[in-house]
Design an enzyme around this catalytic site. Structure first.
Site, PDB file in Angstrom:
ATOM      1  N   ASP A   5      -2.978   0.289  -6.027  1.00 34.90           N
ATOM      2  CA  ASP A   5      -3.017  -0.536  -7.228  1.00 34.90           C
ATOM      3  C   ASP A   5      -4.298  -0.392  -8.040  1.00 34.90           C
ATOM      4  OD1 ASP A   5      -4.215  -1.795  -4.979  1.00 34.90           O
ATOM      5  OD2 ASP A   5      -4.222  -3.723  -6.009  1.00 34.90           O
ATOM      6  N   GLU A  19      -3.910  -4.096  -2.914  1.00 32.67           N
ATOM      7  CA  GLU A  19      -5.168  -4.381  -2.201  1.00 32.67           C
ATOM      8  C   GLU A  19      -6.051  -5.313  -3.011  1.00 32.67           C
ATOM      9  OE1 GLU A  19      -9.069  -4.540  -0.914  1.00 32.67           O
ATOM     10  OE2 GLU A  19      -8.587  -3.458  -2.764  1.00 32.67           O
ATOM     11  N   GLU A  20      -5.978  -5.214  -4.338  1.00 35.74           N
ATOM     12  CA  GLU A  20      -6.869  -5.973  -5.205  1.00 35.74           C
ATOM     13  C   GLU A  20      -6.440  -7.424  -5.406  1.00 35.74           C
ATOM     14  OE1 GLU A  20      -9.622  -4.950  -6.118  1.00 35.74           O
ATOM     15  OE2 GLU A  20      -9.600  -2.774  -6.354  1.00 35.74           O
TER      16      GLU A  20
END
Length: 409
Positions: A88, A145-146
């Protein structure tokens, strides 16, 4: 294990992967131009899956929405290794003007996930072509992940990641601006901090700016609370411990002559020790409630537990260090770097399986090229290094049936 026995396979070198560099750069630039946010990585995941299928991997898609796992087996070995890359991008408007800059306003690969994905695809291509390993490799391409909470790693695990794709160990890599390109950095044990998110809404009574005595002003309450929160770390946390409280969001009001009804604050809270983490929550909640009451407003607090501490397993970290030294030379390896107060959801995978998060230097750049900055760009010189490292790591790990540190002896 004798040196002769261990030396019998041939392990990947930088020179072997170097011919892929131009293809990897083109691929990385494509991903950089087409960033997608957390759980929206549909085109990215489709592109990755198509390439992996072309290389000969068995590809399983739709894990945690846009996540996928590609599996490849060779020989008769029963051991398995997992390598993870993140997909991402971030909601940042890119300030770069080079040809491969983001084509989507307000979205940007400002953390290098385009590079992480490309490095693992380079390793996938090389491993499929050479197949110099004995066992199974699972390549994990993870979404979101963010996100900061309820992330891609957490959802993949909840959907049975390691039950469907058993791994004896799992590894990941993240670029590290401020260190020389290609330098590999490690730390055994606690490496990256737990990261929590706090959303505070102060609600008062709005009114005319010329008649503040008839309102209950949440802006003034927010200003006082912001200053009070600066004392949490400095006056409540043992100076020998590590903690960070950052107010990254302050929103309230739209007109100069209007006192708004509410003000919103957003906090990022980092820590390593469970007791410190609990104390931070206790003090932040208490201060928000007390400050609100003192100004005659109310406080609504949403305290969201985020990623746990990244803890690298000692044996897997030592193994990865040995592989890195072989590949890039001991002079380009930092064995025990300082702890980092950033957070990483790979921590969830490390809670489930032993493994190691590796950092790779992204170049000695100015502050404008740091992570999450609109001028950031992944260093293409790392593509070959990362692909070769993953290839060599897999080959070493799956070379023979082993236990202990003789994996890279």
């Amino acid at each position: 294990m004798t040196a002769a026995t261990h030396a019998s396979p041939r392990f990947t070198t930088l020179d072997e992967v170097a011919p892929l560099h131009a293809d990897l750069v083109a691929l990385r630039h494509h991903f950089h131009q087409t960033p997608e946010l957390a759980f929206e990585e549909h085109a990215t995941a489709s592109s990755v899956a198509a390439r992996l299928a072309e290389y000969g991997y068995a590809v399983s898609t739709g894990i945690a929405g846009t996540g996928l796992v590609a599996s490849l087996s060779a020989g008769t070995g029963r051991r398995a290794i997992g390598i993870r890359a993140d997909l991402d991008a971030l909601p940042i408007h890119e300030a770069n003007t080079f040809a491969h800059a983001s084509r989507t306003p307000g979205r940007m690969h400002a953390c290098g996930h385009d590079g992480h994905t490309t490095m693992l695809l380079g390793a996938a291509r090389h491993l499929a072509a050479t197949r110099r390993f004995d066992g199974t490799v699972h390549l994990i391409f993870q979404p979101a992940e963010e996100r900061g909470f309820d992330s891609g790693a957490k959802r993949m695990l909840a959907e049975g990641l390691f039950e469907r794709f058993p791994c004896d160990a799992v590894f990941a890599m993240h670029n590290h601006p401020g260190k020389p390109s290609g330098q590999m950095l490690f730390r055994s044990g606690e490496f990256m901090a737990a990261g929590d998110r706090v959303f505070i809404t102060l609600r008062g009574v709005g009114g005319h700016a010329a008649r503040p005595h008839l309102a209950r002003d949440p802006v003034v309450a927010a200003a006082s609370l912001i200053m009070a929160l600066q004392t949490v770390v400095s006056r409540n946390i043992d100076p020998a411990q590590t903690a960070v409280v950052t107010i990254g969001k302050l929103q309230g009001g739209q007109a100069l002559n209007v006192i708004p009804n509410e003000v919103q604050l957003g906090l990022s809270v980092r820590s390593f020790d469970p007791a410190v983490r609990a104390l931070l929550k206790e003090r932040i909640v208490a201060l928000a409630e007390a400050q609100a009451e003192s100004f005659g407003v109310t406080a609504e607090i949403d305290y969201v537990a985020g990623y746990p501490v990244v803890r690298n397993a000692p044996d897997e970290t030592a193994f990865a260090i040995a592989v890195a030294k072989e590949l890039v030379g001991a002079e380009n390896v930092v064995e025990q770097m300082d702890r980092l107060t950033g957070s990483e959801d790979f921590a969830y995978m490390l809670e489930a399986r032993p493994g190691c998060l590796v950092r790779i230097g992204n170049g000695l750049a100015d502050a404008g090229s740091m992570l999450h900055n609109p001028h950031y760009d992944f260093n293409d010189a790392n593509l070959v290094v990362g692909a070769a490292f993953w290839s060599c790591l897999v080959e070493r790990y799956l070379a023979v049936d082993f236990t202990g540190d003789d994996r890279a002896a």
